[in-house]
Design a protein around this motif. Structure first.
Motif, PDB file in Angstrom:
ATOM      1  N   PHE A  15      11.343 -33.052  13.557  1.00  0.00           N
ATOM      2  CA  PHE A  15      11.630 -33.164  15.001  1.00  0.00           C
ATOM      3  C   PHE A  15      11.897 -31.783  15.595  1.00  0.00           C
ATOM      4  N   LEU A  16      12.760 -30.994  14.944  1.00  0.00           N
ATOM      5  CA  LEU A  16      13.089 -29.669  15.453  1.00  0.00           C
ATOM      6  C   LEU A  16      11.862 -28.769  15.496  1.00  0.00           C
ATOM      7  N   LEU A  17      11.122 -28.724  14.403  1.00  0.00           N
ATOM      8  CA  LEU A  17       9.970 -27.823  14.341  1.00  0.00           C
ATOM      9  C   LEU A  17       8.914 -28.188  15.378  1.00  0.00           C
ATOM     10  N   LYS A  18       8.686 -29.473  15.584  1.00  0.00           N
ATOM     11  CA  LYS A  18       7.669 -29.897  16.555  1.00  0.00           C
ATOM     12  C   LYS A  18       8.032 -29.498  17.978  1.00  0.00           C
ATOM     13  N   HIS A  19       9.340 -29.481  18.288  1.00  0.00           N
ATOM     14  CA  HIS A  19       9.752 -29.216  19.661  1.00  0.00           C
ATOM     15  C   HIS A  19       9.989 -27.740  19.955  1.00  0.00           C
ATOM     16  N   VAL A  20      10.195 -26.920  18.933  1.00  0.00           N
ATOM     17  CA  VAL A  20      10.388 -25.489  19.198  1.00  0.00           C
ATOM     18  C   VAL A  20       9.162 -24.662  18.815  1.00  0.00           C
ATOM     19  N   LEU A  21       8.277 -25.253  18.022  1.00  0.00           N
ATOM     20  CA  LEU A  21       7.037 -24.562  17.636  1.00  0.00           C
ATOM     21  C   LEU A  21       5.853 -25.416  18.085  1.00  0.00           C
ATOM     22  N   GLU A  22       5.729 -25.545  19.391  1.00  0.00           N
ATOM     23  CA  GLU A  22       4.689 -26.419  19.945  1.00  0.00           C
ATOM     24  C   GLU A  22       3.285 -25.917  19.645  1.00  0.00           C
ATOM     25  N   ASN A  23       3.173 -24.645  19.301  1.00  0.00           N
ATOM     26  CA  ASN A  23       1.866 -24.058  19.010  1.00  0.00           C
ATOM     27  C   ASN A  23       1.474 -24.190  17.546  1.00  0.00           C
ATOM     28  N   ILE A  24       2.323 -24.829  16.740  1.00  0.00           N
ATOM     29  CA  ILE A  24       2.071 -24.944  15.299  1.00  0.00           C
ATOM     30  C   ILE A  24       2.106 -26.409  14.881  1.00  0.00           C
ATOM     31  N   TYR A  95      -2.699 -18.815  -3.572  1.00  0.00           N
ATOM     32  CA  TYR A  95      -2.533 -19.384  -2.228  1.00  0.00           C
ATOM     33  C   TYR A  95      -2.248 -18.283  -1.211  1.00  0.00           C
ATOM     34  N   ASP A  96      -2.794 -18.447  -0.024  1.00  0.00           N
ATOM     35  CA  ASP A  96      -2.595 -17.509   1.077  1.00  0.00           C
ATOM     36  C   ASP A  96      -1.754 -18.203   2.139  1.00  0.00           C
ATOM     37  N   PHE A  97      -0.568 -17.687   2.416  1.00  0.00           N
ATOM     38  CA  PHE A  97       0.351 -18.361   3.340  1.00  0.00           C
ATOM     39  C   PHE A  97       1.397 -17.359   3.811  1.00  0.00           C
ATOM     40  N   GLU A  98       2.157 -17.760   4.822  1.00  0.00           N
ATOM     41  CA  GLU A  98       3.307 -16.984   5.283  1.00  0.00           C
ATOM     42  C   GLU A  98       4.570 -17.718   4.848  1.00  0.00           C
ATOM     43  N   PHE A  99       5.542 -16.974   4.354  1.00  0.00           N
ATOM     44  CA  PHE A  99       6.773 -17.578   3.838  1.00  0.00           C
ATOM     45  C   PHE A  99       7.943 -17.130   4.703  1.00  0.00           C
ATOM     46  N   ILE A 100       8.737 -18.082   5.169  1.00  0.00           N
ATOM     47  CA  ILE A 100       9.848 -17.789   6.070  1.00  0.00           C
ATOM     48  C   ILE A 100      11.138 -18.350   5.484  1.00  0.00           C
ATOM     49  N   GLU A 106      23.065 -16.200   4.465  1.00  0.00           N
ATOM     50  CA  GLU A 106      24.100 -16.038   5.456  1.00  0.00           C
ATOM     51  C   GLU A 106      24.577 -17.418   5.896  1.00  0.00           C
ATOM     52  N   LYS A 107      25.685 -17.445   6.627  1.00  0.00           N
ATOM     53  CA  LYS A 107      26.096 -18.692   7.242  1.00  0.00           C
ATOM     54  C   LYS A 107      25.072 -19.070   8.309  1.00  0.00           C
ATOM     55  N   VAL A 108      25.001 -20.354   8.619  1.00  0.00           N
ATOM     56  CA  VAL A 108      24.027 -20.800   9.596  1.00  0.00           C
ATOM     57  C   VAL A 108      24.272 -20.083  10.926  1.00  0.00           C
ATOM     58  N   ASN A 109      23.283 -19.360  11.387  1.00  0.00           N
ATOM     59  CA  ASN A 109      23.390 -18.556  12.593  1.00  0.00           C
ATOM     60  C   ASN A 109      22.282 -18.981  13.554  1.00  0.00           C
ATOM     61  N   PRO A 110      22.612 -19.756  14.589  1.00  0.00           N
ATOM     62  CA  PRO A 110      21.574 -20.255  15.500  1.00  0.00           C
ATOM     63  C   PRO A 110      20.751 -19.138  16.134  1.00  0.00           C
ATOM     64  N   LEU A 111      21.388 -18.002  16.431  1.00  0.00           N
ATOM     65  CA  LEU A 111      20.641 -16.902  17.055  1.00  0.00           C
ATOM     66  C   LEU A 111      19.599 -16.331  16.089  1.00  0.00           C
ATOM     67  N   ALA A 112      19.967 -16.238  14.794  1.00  0.00           N
ATOM     68  CA  ALA A 112      19.002 -15.771  13.795  1.00  0.00           C
ATOM     69  C   ALA A 112      17.857 -16.768  13.666  1.00  0.00           C
ATOM     70  N   ARG A 119       9.415 -15.453  16.819  1.00  0.00           N
ATOM     71  CA  ARG A 119       8.302 -14.684  16.252  1.00  0.00           C
ATOM     72  C   ARG A 119       7.073 -15.561  16.046  1.00  0.00           C
ATOM     73  N   LEU A 120       7.306 -16.844  15.717  1.00  0.00           N
ATOM     74  CA  LEU A 120       6.199 -17.770  15.506  1.00  0.00           C
ATOM     75  C   LEU A 120       5.667 -18.337  16.822  1.00  0.00           C
ATOM     76  N   ASN A 121       6.576 -18.505  17.791  1.00  0.00           N
ATOM     77  CA  ASN A 121       6.189 -19.043  19.095  1.00  0.00           C
ATOM     78  C   ASN A 121       6.740 -18.130  20.189  1.00  0.00           C
ATOM     79  N   PRO A 122       5.975 -17.098  20.599  1.00  0.00           N
ATOM     80  CA  PRO A 122       6.466 -16.132  21.590  1.00  0.00           C
ATOM     81  C   PRO A 122       6.868 -16.765  22.918  1.00  0.00           C
ATOM     82  N   GLN A 123       6.376 -17.977  23.196  1.00  0.00           N
ATOM     83  CA  GLN A 123       6.695 -18.638  24.461  1.00  0.00           C
ATOM     84  C   GLN A 123       8.035 -19.379  24.421  1.00  0.00           C
ATOM     85  N   LEU A 124       8.668 -19.418  23.257  1.00  0.00           N
ATOM     86  CA  LEU A 124       9.915 -20.180  23.102  1.00  0.00           C
ATOM     87  C   LEU A 124      11.056 -19.505  23.857  1.00  0.00           C
TER      88      LEU A 124
END
Length: 357
Positions: A15-24, A95-100, A106-112, A119-124
């Motif tokens: 759910f989170l990924l679909k709504h913040v990374l609409e281009n992926i 395999y050819d892929f990007e790893f994130i 670190e502790k969960v940091n929403p800003l990070a 970086r994945l969705n410049p329009q976000l």
């Protein structure tokens, strides 16, 4: 983009990924099966803890389905090194892929989080990310709250399968929520529906708490569905560790050490301190027994075991220990659970006769 499974939390992650990374396009890997574990084990170091093997199997299945961006979270023990090693193994396999990595120990940091997604969705926008990040966390809290209710009552359902069926309906509708109001409405709807399910629960059922390492606690396949098997025997199950507990409700280390009392003087890492503190709480609450689960070789949980045994001796509360790996026999697990249940029943009966006398 794809990510590893852990329980039913893939619903919220997707759910989170679909709504913040609409281009992926988000690709949830197939449900965990023996094939997942076999794939992960084939390409993993022999003595690495088993969650690594499940994660690697998830990645391999996702890559075969076309994923080219993989997400890992990081953690507070060897889990913190999973990302680098898994990435190298997968690249060595061609395999050819990007790893994130989202957390990087670190502790969960929403800003990070936002910066990585940006970086994945410049329009976000930060506003959109903040909205869906908070909404996703509320979804997880709703899931964990209902799971707690299910865990306490599923073993006493009058109609077999009623809790499981309703839970599947809840998860299906949860994936389609549109905002905080619809989430709140959905939660209240299913909270009422679960409470309406007919149960035949005795006044004083057998109660068993489960403590241990977070992955084997929250991914039922990795522990041979222990909670489900206990429920079949009419046992009320208690588990503290959930995603919402880890992210928001987890006590400070100093508080856990106070809860552990004389059994711990120093923190022992990862979930080990929590295991000791919660086992003591369960013993003081009069639980019939505790089950301790961990991946084979999990150092923090191995360190907790002597203290757990001291708690067992002092409170006369049985503790059953399980170490899971790729070679764990489901039949062996079920046999040990059956013997544990029989022992708890005999102890309960012996105590009842002592009270009569």
């Amino acid at each position: 983009m794809s990510f590893p499974h852990i329980g039913n939390y893939h619903v919220a992650i997707e759910f989170l990924l679909k709504h913040v990374l609409e281009n992926i396009q988000v690709l949830t890997p197939p449900p965990i099966t023996k094939k997942t574990l076999e794939l992960g084990s084939k390409y993993s170091p022999d003595f690495v803890c088993v969650p690594f093997k499940y994660n690697l199997g998830n990645y391999l299945e996702a890559l075969e389905q076309g994923a080219n961006i993989l997400v890992q979270s990081g953690g507070g023990c060897r889990f913190g090194y999973y990302g680098e090693i898994q990435e190298q193994i997968l690249r060595d396999l061609g395999y050819d892929f990007e790893f994130i990595s989202l957390i990087d120990n670190e502790k969960v940091n929403p800003l990070a989080f936002f910066n990585r997604f940006k970086r994945l969705n410049p329009q976000l926008s930060l506003a959109r990310f903040a909205y869906y990040f908070q909404l996703t966390f509320k979804m997880i809290e709703a899931m964990d709250s209902l799971d707690h209710m299910i865990r306490s009552n599923i073993g006493f359902a009058v109609r077999e399968g009623s809790f499981e069926l309703l839970h599947k309906e809840f998860l299906r509708e949860l994936a389609a929520v549109e905002g905080f109001r619809s989430l709140d409405k959905l939660y209240r709807k299913y909270d009422a529906l679960f409470r309406q399910l007919e149960v035949n629960k005795p006044d004083n059922p057998l109660r068993v708490g489960i403590v241990g390492e977070l992955y084997t606690l929250m991914e039922p396949f990795s522990s041979c569905f222990i909670e489900k098997e206990l429920a079949k025997k009419g046992i009320q199950v208690t588990r503290f560790i959930t995603v919402s507990y880890l992210l928001r409700h987890h006590p400070q280390s100093s508080d856990l050490l106070k809860l552990a009392g004389n059994y711990l003087e120093y923190e022992i890492g990862a979930d080990g301190t929590d295991s000791v503190a919660r086992a003591k709480m369960l013993a003081e609450a009069g639980y019939d027994g505790v089950i301790h689960v961990k991946p084979f070789g999990c150092t923090p949980e191995v360190n907790s075991m002597p203290m757990l045994q001291n708690i067992s001796n002092d409170y006369k509360m049985p503790i059953l220990y399980f170490s899971f790996d790729a070679q764990t026999s489901e039949t062996g697990v079920l046999t040990r659970l059956e013997a544990f249940h029989d022992m708890l029943m005999m102890r309960r009966e012996a105590n009842r006769w002592q009270n009569v006398i």
